[in-house]
Motif scaffolding. Structure first.
Motif, PDB file in Angstrom:
ATOM      1  N   GLN A  71      -9.132   5.129   1.793  1.00 15.60           N
ATOM      2  CA  GLN A  71      -8.984   5.258   3.240  1.00 15.60           C
ATOM      3  C   GLN A  71      -9.869   4.262   3.991  1.00 15.60           C
ATOM      4  N   ASP A  72     -11.139   4.190   3.602  1.00 12.62           N
ATOM      5  CA  ASP A  72     -12.105   3.416   4.377  1.00 12.62           C
ATOM      6  C   ASP A  72     -11.974   1.912   4.185  1.00 12.62           C
ATOM      7  N   LEU A  73     -11.181   1.486   3.191  1.00  9.42           N
ATOM      8  CA  LEU A  73     -10.901   0.057   3.047  1.00  9.42           C
ATOM      9  C   LEU A  73      -9.932  -0.431   4.124  1.00  9.42           C
ATOM     10  N   ASN A  74      -9.191   0.517   4.710  1.00  6.01           N
ATOM     11  CA  ASN A  74      -8.364   0.242   5.899  1.00  6.01           C
ATOM     12  C   ASN A  74      -7.386  -0.905   5.652  1.00  6.01           C
ATOM     13  N   LEU A  75      -6.530  -0.710   4.674  1.00  3.34           N
ATOM     14  CA  LEU A  75      -5.612  -1.770   4.257  1.00  3.34           C
ATOM     15  C   LEU A  75      -4.361  -1.835   5.123  1.00  3.34           C
ATOM     16  N   SER A  76      -3.739  -3.019   5.121  1.00  2.00           N
ATOM     17  CA  SER A  76      -2.420  -3.187   5.718  1.00  2.00           C
ATOM     18  C   SER A  76      -1.467  -3.725   4.648  1.00  2.00           C
ATOM     19  N   LYS A  77      -0.171  -3.663   4.928  1.00  2.00           N
ATOM     20  CA  LYS A  77       0.826  -4.107   3.953  1.00  2.00           C
ATOM     21  C   LYS A  77       0.831  -5.618   3.770  1.00  2.00           C
ATOM     22  N   ARG A  78       0.007  -6.337   4.526  1.00  2.00           N
ATOM     23  CA  ARG A  78      -0.098  -7.795   4.347  1.00  2.00           C
ATOM     24  C   ARG A  78      -1.246  -8.173   3.428  1.00  2.00           C
ATOM     25  N   ASP A  79      -2.061  -7.206   3.016  1.00  2.00           N
ATOM     26  CA  ASP A  79      -3.319  -7.506   2.332  1.00  2.00           C
ATOM     27  C   ASP A  79      -3.144  -7.750   0.838  1.00  2.00           C
ATOM     28  N   THR A  80      -3.932  -8.712   0.345  1.00  4.41           N
ATOM     29  CA  THR A  80      -4.119  -8.903  -1.089  1.00  4.41           C
ATOM     30  C   THR A  80      -5.490  -8.340  -1.452  1.00  4.41           C
ATOM     31  N   VAL A  81      -5.508  -7.451  -2.442  1.00  5.23           N
ATOM     32  CA  VAL A  81      -6.705  -6.676  -2.759  1.00  5.23           C
ATOM     33  C   VAL A  81      -7.153  -6.965  -4.184  1.00  5.23           C
ATOM     34  N   LEU A  82      -8.456  -7.118  -4.361  1.00  2.78           N
ATOM     35  CA  LEU A  82      -9.059  -7.196  -5.686  1.00  2.78           C
ATOM     36  C   LEU A  82      -9.757  -5.871  -5.966  1.00  2.78           C
ATOM     37  N   LEU A  83      -9.380  -5.229  -7.062  1.00  2.00           N
ATOM     38  CA  LEU A  83     -10.012  -3.981  -7.497  1.00  2.00           C
ATOM     39  C   LEU A  83     -10.868  -4.282  -8.717  1.00  2.00           C
ATOM     40  N   VAL A  84     -12.136  -3.944  -8.655  1.00  2.53           N
ATOM     41  CA  VAL A  84     -13.055  -4.153  -9.775  1.00  2.53           C
ATOM     42  C   VAL A  84     -13.309  -2.806 -10.438  1.00  2.53           C
ATOM     43  N   ALA A  87     -10.013   0.817 -14.612  1.00  2.21           N
ATOM     44  CA  ALA A  87      -9.969   2.037 -15.444  1.00  2.21           C
ATOM     45  C   ALA A  87      -8.529   2.311 -15.888  1.00  2.21           C
ATOM     46  N   THR A  88      -7.992   3.491 -15.581  1.00  2.00           N
ATOM     47  CA  THR A  88      -6.649   3.855 -16.057  1.00  2.00           C
ATOM     48  C   THR A  88      -5.548   3.473 -15.080  1.00  2.00           C
ATOM     49  N   GLY A  89      -5.910   2.848 -13.967  1.00  2.00           N
ATOM     50  CA  GLY A  89      -4.896   2.348 -13.041  1.00  2.00           C
ATOM     51  C   GLY A  89      -4.593   3.220 -11.845  1.00  2.00           C
ATOM     52  N   TYR A  90      -5.244   4.391 -11.728  1.00  2.00           N
ATOM     53  CA  TYR A  90      -4.903   5.316 -10.634  1.00  2.00           C
ATOM     54  C   TYR A  90      -5.239   4.730  -9.265  1.00  2.00           C
ATOM     55  N   VAL A  91      -6.447   4.220  -9.103  1.00  2.00           N
ATOM     56  CA  VAL A  91      -6.825   3.649  -7.811  1.00  2.00           C
ATOM     57  C   VAL A  91      -5.970   2.415  -7.505  1.00  2.00           C
ATOM     58  N   ALA A  92      -5.652   1.635  -8.525  1.00  2.00           N
ATOM     59  CA  ALA A  92      -4.761   0.490  -8.329  1.00  2.00           C
ATOM     60  C   ALA A  92      -3.409   0.942  -7.786  1.00  2.00           C
ATOM     61  N   ALA A  93      -2.907   2.055  -8.304  1.00  2.00           N
ATOM     62  CA  ALA A  93      -1.623   2.580  -7.821  1.00  2.00           C
ATOM     63  C   ALA A  93      -1.719   3.008  -6.360  1.00  2.00           C
ATOM     64  N   LEU A  94      -2.803   3.677  -5.989  1.00  2.00           N
ATOM     65  CA  LEU A  94      -2.983   4.076  -4.595  1.00  2.00           C
ATOM     66  C   LEU A  94      -3.046   2.848  -3.692  1.00  2.00           C
ATOM     67  N   LEU A  95      -3.851   1.864  -4.084  1.00  2.00           N
ATOM     68  CA  LEU A  95      -3.995   0.652  -3.282  1.00  2.00           C
ATOM     69  C   LEU A  95      -2.668  -0.090  -3.157  1.00  2.00           C
ATOM     70  N   ALA A  96      -1.885  -0.100  -4.229  1.00  2.00           N
ATOM     71  CA  ALA A  96      -0.628  -0.844  -4.235  1.00  2.00           C
ATOM     72  C   ALA A  96       0.355  -0.307  -3.194  1.00  2.00           C
ATOM     73  N   HIS A  97       0.278   0.978  -2.911  1.00  2.00           N
ATOM     74  CA  HIS A  97       1.151   1.561  -1.894  1.00  2.00           C
ATOM     75  C   HIS A  97       0.698   1.207  -0.480  1.00  2.00           C
ATOM     76  N   LYS A  98      -0.541   0.759  -0.336  1.00  2.00           N
ATOM     77  CA  LYS A  98      -1.086   0.434   0.981  1.00  2.00           C
ATOM     78  C   LYS A  98      -1.109  -1.067   1.259  1.00  2.00           C
ATOM     79  N   ALA A  99      -1.027  -1.887   0.215  1.00  2.00           N
ATOM     80  CA  ALA A  99      -1.236  -3.330   0.334  1.00  2.00           C
ATOM     81  C   ALA A  99      -0.009  -4.094  -0.149  1.00  2.00           C
ATOM     82  N   GLN A 100      -0.057  -5.418   0.041  1.00  2.00           N
ATOM     83  CA  GLN A 100       1.028  -6.258  -0.456  1.00  2.00           C
ATOM     84  C   GLN A 100       0.892  -6.518  -1.949  1.00  2.00           C
TER      85      GLN A 100
END
Length: 217
Positions: A71-84, A87-100
């Motif tokens: 939530q607090d990363l405040n993403l838009s559908k235009r964003d490219t995000v780097l996740l460090v 792990a098992t991909g769960y947070v990546a999946a959440l971010l993918a629905h919020k970002a490009q």
């Protein structure tokens, strides 16, 4: 276990009281099946308010922490995000629905393979997992609109901050037990960063990041 009831309870009793009020994030938590990203041995704990061990000192963050960070990363559908720390991909999946686009870095080869498989099975097509040392970021694809560290660090390496676009945000849990803070860094101009502490929490360390010396002379 009634899975849907457990998911509902997780959202209403753990996550919403932790100031996760963005309806798009709450909707994602209902739609993205966390249990599909949890090791089989811990399926019964998929919705509990705790970190789940993944072996080799790694763990999944508690659900309320994951949700608050997304939530607090405040993403838009235009964003490219780097996740460090993919792990098992769960947070990546959440971010993918919020970002490009999401690039997830995972230093553990076995976890990286698990994350790729989980994202594929979940139909997430705009996230990729790269086996790499997350402390160095991913300069080949920089600069990024947003960077998220899915774990705690003693301090954020300048190398990562340098991979933000102007206007880009980096969110990390910074500090040492028992005092850590989720901290948002924003590149407001070339060579100029702002820093804002968002909330207190404690999280397991990300691997590969330097620890300051404990000895002072």
């Amino acid at each position: 276990m009634n899975v849907e009831q457990a998911r509902f309870n997780m959202i209403e009793q753990q996550i919403r009281p932790w100031d996760v009020l963005d309806t798009s994030v709450l909707g994602l938590l209902s739609a993205v099946r966390r249990e599909d990203f949890v090791p089989a041995a811990h399926q019964a704990q998929a919705f509990m308010d705790l970190e789940l061990p993944l072996g080799n000192g790694r763990s999944l963050l508690a659900p309320r922490v994951e949700a608050r960070l997304v939530q607090d990363l405040n993403l838009s559908k235009r964003d490219t995000v780097l996740l460090v720390g993919a792990a098992t991909g769960y947070v990546a999946a959440l971010l993918a629905h919020k970002a490009q686009r999401v690039i997830g870095l995972e230093s553990d080869a076995a976890l990286a393979a698990v994350a790729r498989n989980n994202l594929r099975k979940g139909g997430v097509n705009n996230a990729e997992i790269v086996q790499a040392d997350g402390s160095q970021g991913f300069a080949a694809q920089a600069p990024f609109d947003a960077i998220l560290l899915a774990g705690s660090v003693a301090q954020v390496p300048q190398t990562l901050l340098d991979q933000l676009k102007v206007g880009g945000r980096l969110l990390a849990i910074v500090g040492d037990e028992p005092v850590m803070q989720a901290t948002l860094f924003t590149r407001v101009a070339d060579g100029q960063l702002s820093r804002q502490a968002l909330f207190d929490t404690v999280a397991n360390r990300l691997s590969g990041f330097p620890e300051p010396s404990k000895f002072h002379f």
